[in-house]
Design an enzyme around this catalytic site. Structure first.
Site, PDB file in Angstrom:
ATOM      1  N   ARG A  57      14.232  -4.626   5.269  1.00 38.30           N
ATOM      2  CA  ARG A  57      14.278  -5.283   4.244  1.00 38.30           C
ATOM      3  C   ARG A  57      13.506  -5.022   3.153  1.00 38.30           C
ATOM      4  O   ARG A  57      13.502  -5.481   1.726  1.00 38.30           O
ATOM      5  CB  ARG A  57      14.472  -7.037   4.526  1.00 38.30           C
ATOM      6  CG  ARG A  57      12.978  -7.462   5.000  1.00 38.30           C
ATOM      7  CD  ARG A  57      13.181  -8.446   6.209  1.00 38.30           C
ATOM      8  NE  ARG A  57      13.217  -7.689   7.365  1.00 38.30           N
ATOM      9  CZ  ARG A  57      13.900  -7.491   8.387  1.00 38.30           C
ATOM     10  NH1 ARG A  57      15.088  -8.241   8.277  1.00 38.30           N
ATOM     11  NH2 ARG A  57      13.678  -6.741   9.348  1.00 38.30           N
ATOM     12  N   THR A  58      12.299  -4.773   3.497  1.00 42.09           N
ATOM     13  CA  THR A  58      10.849  -4.492   2.243  1.00 42.09           C
ATOM     14  C   THR A  58      11.680  -3.385   1.464  1.00 42.09           C
ATOM     15  O   THR A  58      11.688  -3.479   0.150  1.00 42.09           O
ATOM     16  CB  THR A  58       9.721  -4.408   2.738  1.00 42.09           C
ATOM     17  OG1 THR A  58       9.487  -5.542   3.680  1.00 42.09           O
ATOM     18  CG2 THR A  58       8.653  -4.237   1.754  1.00 42.09           C
ATOM     19  N   LYS A  86       2.561  18.200   5.968  1.00 42.10           N
ATOM     20  CA  LYS A  86       1.717  19.554   5.761  1.00 42.10           C
ATOM     21  C   LYS A  86       0.292  19.495   5.176  1.00 42.10           C
ATOM     22  O   LYS A  86      -0.377  20.387   4.777  1.00 42.10           O
ATOM     23  CB  LYS A  86       2.640  20.450   4.355  1.00 42.10           C
ATOM     24  CG  LYS A  86       3.921  20.675   4.664  1.00 42.10           C
ATOM     25  CD  LYS A  86       4.438  21.123   3.438  1.00 42.10           C
ATOM     26  CE  LYS A  86       5.942  21.366   3.594  1.00 42.10           C
ATOM     27  NZ  LYS A  86       6.644  21.899   2.282  1.00 42.10           N
ATOM     28  N   ARG A 107       4.391   1.990   1.500  1.00 37.40           N
ATOM     29  CA  ARG A 107       4.167   1.469   2.737  1.00 37.40           C
ATOM     30  C   ARG A 107       3.655   2.580   3.740  1.00 37.40           C
ATOM     31  O   ARG A 107       3.944   3.577   3.423  1.00 37.40           O
ATOM     32  CB  ARG A 107       5.339   0.947   3.350  1.00 37.40           C
ATOM     33  CG  ARG A 107       5.256   0.411   4.841  1.00 37.40           C
ATOM     34  CD  ARG A 107       6.080  -0.147   5.565  1.00 37.40           C
ATOM     35  NE  ARG A 107       6.522  -1.520   5.090  1.00 37.40           N
ATOM     36  CZ  ARG A 107       7.047  -2.420   5.610  1.00 37.40           C
ATOM     37  NH1 ARG A 107       7.769  -2.191   6.665  1.00 37.40           N
ATOM     38  NH2 ARG A 107       6.982  -3.547   5.329  1.00 37.40           N
ATOM     39  N   HIS A 135       0.370  -7.483   3.352  1.00 41.68           N
ATOM     40  CA  HIS A 135       1.414  -7.026   3.059  1.00 41.68           C
ATOM     41  C   HIS A 135       1.618  -8.450   1.653  1.00 41.68           C
ATOM     42  O   HIS A 135       2.371  -9.229   2.134  1.00 41.68           O
ATOM     43  CB  HIS A 135       2.512  -7.366   4.005  1.00 41.68           C
ATOM     44  CG  HIS A 135       3.897  -7.111   3.742  1.00 41.68           C
ATOM     45  ND1 HIS A 135       4.210  -6.804   2.536  1.00 41.68           N
ATOM     46  CD2 HIS A 135       5.032  -6.850   4.370  1.00 41.68           C
ATOM     47  CE1 HIS A 135       5.527  -6.302   2.587  1.00 41.68           C
ATOM     48  NE2 HIS A 135       6.140  -6.308   3.930  1.00 41.68           N
TER      49      HIS A 135
HETATM   50  C1  NCD Z   1       6.656  -7.041   8.591  1.00 39.84           C
HETATM   51  C2  NCD Z   1       5.927  -6.017   8.176  1.00 39.84           C
HETATM   52  O1  NCD Z   1       6.217  -4.736   8.160  1.00 39.84           O
HETATM   53  O2  NCD Z   1       4.565  -6.297   8.392  1.00 39.84           O
HETATM   54  N1  NCD Z   1       7.923  -6.819   8.126  1.00 39.84           N
HETATM   55  C3  NCD Z   1       8.343  -6.970   6.744  1.00 39.84           C
HETATM   56  O3  NCD Z   1       7.899  -6.424   5.935  1.00 39.84           O
HETATM   57  N2  NCD Z   1       9.064  -8.392   6.639  1.00 39.84           N
HETATM   58  C4  NCD Z   1       6.606  -7.734   9.907  1.00 39.84           C
HETATM   59  C5  NCD Z   1       6.787  -6.870  11.256  1.00 39.84           C
HETATM   60  O4  NCD Z   1       7.145  -5.803  11.198  1.00 39.84           O
HETATM   61  O5  NCD Z   1       6.561  -7.425  12.399  1.00 39.84           O
END
Ligand code: NCD
Length: 334
Positions: A57-58, A86, A107, A135
């Protein structure tokens, strides 16, 4: 409003005024997010979506948000397919990609990676999760959702009683959400986790220093009966030194319809950043609650799109131009 062209690395960058402006803007994004209206306000702009950890989703919501504003997206979806394997440094990757794109969403599995990346980038960087650290955009969409849900019940963030449950040590979404919530007044936090997975101490201290109260517990009962909202989290298996260690905690906290009906107040809101662990032995949030009116998890995901669109508008300084660049929607019947 949030400064134009700035990096978004931590929830601690935000003020109450920032949040209010961002939430107003997110509300204005609703028809564009649903494609009832089309805007080309970011036409010609390029987003680099760099994901070095799993995400559904992100990644997709950042991509959808940018596309809905008329911009285009280039992306990587795992570490294996990039030159990081690498031995390339984050600094080099940042310097290179910032020559291709106008904004970067990152990320990464290491805490602090977003800051390091931003230092070498020539364009704004948004932290979409750096290890167990933060996050911030998830925190923003969580607090936006929470405020809306509370409002519908004639309550507000001030005076909120909130339980956070699960792996509070590694949950970066909880860390960012808590930082944002400290901006409000008189919140009571109940932090429910195994003692080894408690919220980091510096975070607990900053909550208390901001004038809020904290209860630390290891069981759902009796605390869960006294809250306005519950924020469930997954055991973050991938953050344990040995994934087997996570197994002993799996299934420790399970919220299901029967438990909720017996022990929670009838208007308690249920949140989860997702993904939830639906394996039989885990199930921190059971699917038998899916039709429950107080389950806000899919409103959280919908709101994520609005918040990310609003954030892009703010960072590009186009908040007052969205409307001007609106077009008819050719594929909708008149
Ligand atoms: C979360 C994350 O990646 O920190 N997910 C998200 O981005 N909605 C939570 C998780 O992975 O549990």
């Amino acid at each position: 409003m949030i400064q134009v062209n700035t990096h978004i690395l931590s929830a601690s960058q935000f003020t109450r005024a920032n949040l209010e402006a961002l939430f107003d803007l997110a509300n204005q994004m609703i028809p564009y997010a649903k494609a009832e209206r089309i805007t080309s306000v970011l036409q010609g702009a390029l987003l680099a979506n760099l994901f070095f950890e799993p995400s559904t989703r992100t990644r997709l919501s950042f991509s959808a948000a940018f596309s809905r504003l008329g911009g285009r997206v280039i992306e990587t979806t795992d570490k294996q397919s990039t030159s990081l394997t690498k031995g390339e440094s984050l600094r080099d990757t940042a310097r290179v990609v910032s020559g291709y794109a106008d904004i970067i969403v990152l990320r990464h599995f290491q805490a602090g990676a977003a800051l390091q990346f931003a230092e070498a980038s020539r364009v704004p960087v948004i932290n979409a999760g750096d290890g167990a650290n933060e996050h911030p955009t998830q925190g923003l969409l969580d607090i936006y959702t929470l405020q809306k849900e509370l409002h519908a019940k004639n309550k507000s963030l001030n005076g909120l009683r909130l339980a956070l449950v699960g792996d509070l040590k590694h949950s970066r979404t909880a860390h960012s959400l808590l930082k944002l919530l400290t901006l409000f007044v008189d919140i009571h936090f109940t932090l429910i986790s195994p003692s080894t997975l408690q919220l980091p101490n510096d975070l607990v201290e900053s909550i208390e220093e901001a004038g809020h109260t904290v209860t630390i517990a290891e069981q759902l009962l009796p605390h869960i009966s006294e809250v306005d909202a519950i924020y469930m989290t997954r055991m973050q298996e991938e953050r344990f030194p040995h994934p087997q260690e996570a197994q002993q905690y799996r299934g420790r906290f399970q919220l299901n319809r029967n438990f909720y009906q017996r022990h929670c107040q009838p208007d308690t809101i249920i949140l989860h950043p997702l993904p939830r662990d639906s394996r039989t032995e885990a199930q921190e949030l059971n699917e038998d609650l899916d039709e429950h009116v107080n389950l806000a998890i899919f409103r959280q995901t919908d709101n994520g799109l609005l918040i990310r669109m609003a954030l892009f508008c703010a960072l590009f300084g186009v908040t007052d131009r969205v409307e001007r660049f609106t077009h008819p929607v050719p594929w909708r019947s008149e």
